[in-house]
Design an enzyme around this catalytic site. Structure first.
Site, short mmCIF file in Angstrom:
data_model
loop_
_atom_site.label_atom_id
_atom_site.label_comp_id
_atom_site.label_asym_id
_atom_site.label_seq_id
_atom_site.Cartn_x
_atom_site.Cartn_y
_atom_site.Cartn_z
N SER A 201 0.86 -1.26 0.17
CA SER A 201 0.01 -0.05 -0.04
C SER A 201 0.60 0.92 0.11
CB SER A 201 -0.97 -0.15 1.21
OG SER A 201 -1.54 1.11 1.39
N CYS A 327 -8.10 0.68 13.32
CA CYS A 327 -9.45 0.37 12.93
C CYS A 327 -10.26 -0.34 14.39
CB CYS A 327 -9.29 -0.88 11.79
SG CYS A 327 -8.10 -0.70 10.60
#
Ligand SMILES: *Cc1c(COP(=O)(O)O)cnc(C)c1O
Length: 396
Positions: A201, A327
């Protein structure tokens, strides 16, 4: 006096490197062409994409035609797993992964379970390591994919990916690894490792957000996740985010060019933090592996403390950290990773992740070591459990 700000949440995201930003900027206005267009504007954008793809390929030891740009690391993970599952269901319906994967992987597997696939979630030991023996034992005739993360985003444990990939290869099973956290912190060579699929990423390596890469070894059978035009050799349609692709290319190049020096720098800061916390604060436990761990990862559990309270207090003195992963914070469930390594709910709730990056300095570490102990002491002084413990019942 301006307040000191120390960002030690580099596993959640990183700032864009100045050299990355500089290369990206012209692609928002001057060079705005669509890479699919035949005119000079299009050709210019196409050329920039080619250069970025080449840079990523070099960074991973891959061929350029094995590099596919996606909209995120999450998309790369989804594509690898769903793509292989759908394209190989004639061969079997069994997937092997681990209990400590990122949600991009776990929730994709859960989705596939609802659609007829069977998933084995491997346990990890107290340090977060998988067992290669258990991996071998989990393989069935119907196994079509093994997906094991290279390095964990919460506790930093690095898995023996080369060995795991070898086991998969012997049984002719596809092997994917989520390398989002490993990239830029561990040497990655897809050919040496022998992996079939690998995700990275942009924003975890000082590139932009909203860009990822899936390495797909030539010959791997996988379906498209997205359907549309002819972009990315017809495998990932949608007009390309050229600026982000350019940024990804530069970020991948920078992350690998200076890798050894970066690892040395991060390890030195990391160990200073780990040793400093052990020296200054009682009743703490380092989560993750003592040596097989990312050079930039520090994760501690503090007994008798709520991680959220710790985070807020740190934020008040300008220190940006994380409890578990970004998260999971905000939810009351303890992190699935900390559960998998066998922590109790209470201890897991008192965990703090400090993830280092290129922006951090010795002064940052000193500031944390100066601020953290009195905060921990103050929060503990409010805890009835801690008072009991100080009265003689010590549980660590
Ligand atoms: C951040 C992260 C992802 C997701 O990448 P995005 O680009 O943010 O979607 C996947 N896996 C791991 C291990 C990560 O740390």
């Amino acid at each position: 006096m301006t307040k000191r700000r120390v960002y030690v949440d580099n596993s959640a995201t990183t700032p864009v490197h100045p050299q990355v930003l500089e290369e990206m900027l012209p692609f928002f206005n001057e060079n705005f062409g669509n890479p699919s267009s035949v005119h000079s504007f299009g050709r210019q954008a196409k050329k920039a994409m080619d250069k970025a793809r080449e840079r990523v390929a070099v960074a991973l030891g891959a061929k350029t035609e094995e590099i596919f740009f996606t909209g995120s690391g999450t998309e790369a993970d989804n594509w690898a797993v769903k793509g292989v599952a759908l394209a190989n269901k004639d061969k079997g319906n069994h997937i092997i992964t681990t209990k400590i994967e990122h949600h991009a992987l776990l929730h994709t597997c859960e989705y596939l379970e609802k659609h007829g696939f069977e998933v084995t979630y491997l346990d990890v030991d107290e340090y977060g390591l998988i067992s290669l023996k258990q991996l071998e034992e989990a393989i069935k005739d119907s196994t079509i994919l093994i997906s094991i993360m290279f390095a964990n985003n919460e506790i930093g444990t690095i898995q023996p990916i080369g060995e795991a990939a070898r086991i998969a290869k012997e049984k002719e099973i596809y092997f994917h690894t989520d390398s989002v956290q490993a990239m830029g912190n561990v040497k990655i060579d897809v050919k040496e490792l022998g992996v079939d699929l690998l995700s990275i990423s942009g924003h975890k390596i000082m590139g932009p957000k909203g860009i990822g890469v899936l390495y797909i070894r030539k010959g791997v059978r996988l379906d498209n996740l997205i359907h549309g035009g002819a972009q990315e050799r017809r495998r990932r349609p949608g007009t390309e985010n050229v600026a982000a692709v350019v940024g990804m290319g530069k970020a991948a190049q920078l992350a690998t060019e200076n890798l050894e020096q970066h690892i040395r720098d991060m390890t030195s800061l990391r160990d200073k933090l780990i040793n400093g916390i052990y020296e200054r604060i009682p009743h703490v436990k380092l989560n993750g592996h003592p040596t097989e761990r990312l050079a930039n990862n520090v994760n501690f559990s503090f007994e008798f403390i709520e991680g959220e309270a710790l985070l807020l207090s740190l934020d008040m003195v300008g220190i940006a950290a994380s409890s578990g992963s970004a998260c999971t914070s905000g939810s009351l469930d303890p992190s699935h990773v900390l559960m998998a390594i066998g922590l109790s709910h209470e201890i897991a709730h008192g965990s703090l992740r400090l993830s280092l990056g290129e922006i951090n300095t010795d002064e940052d570490v000193e500031y944390i070591l100066e601020q953290l102990p009195p905060i921990v002491e103050r929060l503990r002084s409010l805890s009835p459990l801690f008072k009991q413990c100080e009265g003689g019942k010590v549980s660590v």
